[in-house]
Motif scaffolding. Sequence first.
Motif, mmCIF file in Angstrom:
data_model
loop_
_atom_site.group_PDB
_atom_site.id
_atom_site.type_symbol
_atom_site.label_atom_id
_atom_site.label_comp_id
_atom_site.label_asym_id
_atom_site.label_seq_id
_atom_site.Cartn_x
_atom_site.Cartn_y
_atom_site.Cartn_z
ATOM 1 N N ASN A 64 0.815 -1.218 0.000
ATOM 2 C CA ASN A 64 0.000 0.000 0.000
ATOM 3 C C ASN A 64 0.851 1.271 0.000
ATOM 4 O O ASN A 64 0.675 2.138 -0.852
ATOM 5 C CB ASN A 64 -0.934 -0.013 1.214
ATOM 6 C CG ASN A 64 -1.949 1.099 1.166
ATOM 7 O OD1 ASN A 64 -2.412 1.471 0.101
ATOM 8 N ND2 ASN A 64 -2.289 1.628 2.320
ATOM 9 N N CYS A 65 1.781 1.383 0.946
ATOM 10 C CA CYS A 65 2.528 2.641 1.111
ATOM 11 C C CYS A 65 3.997 2.543 0.708
ATOM 12 O O CYS A 65 4.676 3.560 0.594
ATOM 13 C CB CYS A 65 2.431 3.140 2.542
ATOM 14 S SG CYS A 65 3.255 2.095 3.748
ATOM 15 N N ASN B 202 3.057 1.682 9.265
ATOM 16 C CA ASN B 202 2.818 3.006 8.716
ATOM 17 C C ASN B 202 1.345 3.228 8.352
ATOM 18 O O ASN B 202 0.754 4.231 8.741
ATOM 19 C CB ASN B 202 3.705 3.215 7.484
ATOM 20 C CG ASN B 202 3.797 4.645 7.056
ATOM 21 O OD1 ASN B 202 3.713 5.545 7.873
ATOM 22 N ND2 ASN B 202 3.966 4.857 5.776
ATOM 23 N N CYS B 203 0.761 2.266 7.598
ATOM 24 C CA CYS B 203 -0.608 2.473 7.112
ATOM 25 C C CYS B 203 -1.613 1.469 7.664
ATOM 26 O O CYS B 203 -2.812 1.636 7.484
ATOM 27 C CB CYS B 203 -0.628 2.440 5.586
ATOM 28 S SG CYS B 203 -0.158 0.843 4.883
#
Length: 129
Positions: free
Chosen positions: A100-101, A120-121
């Motif tokens: 995702n990130c 992080n996400c």
Amino acid sequence: MNFIQRFFYGRYGWDALNLFLIGLSLVLYVADIFVRASVLYVLYTLLLILALFRMLSRNFARRRAENAKFMVVAGPVIRWVKLRRTIHRDKEHRYFKCPNCGQQLRVPRGKGKITITCRNCGVSFEEKT
């Protein structure tokens, strides 16, 4: 000795751009040994003079701006090389990239198939360690 300290006081000194300039001039010097092209001689001499000028400069703001522009270009390459070196040396962990990130995630080796949650996400995905 005191003269040398006073001379270098207030000078800019070393940074990543100076290190790159010195390294590039060294590579060009070695190439010039084998090729014997006057263009290479002039180029590595100019690079050494530029590095010396930057090192002895008193204009801190200008030198920092030059280094910041260099780091915008070279920063991702430097980070990639450091990550590859870390991955190669670290035999106890596996490294994955969050889908995702893009955050790099480190997990222990040899745990089988596990669910990894990105710090992080918050996205979870399964990988084999």
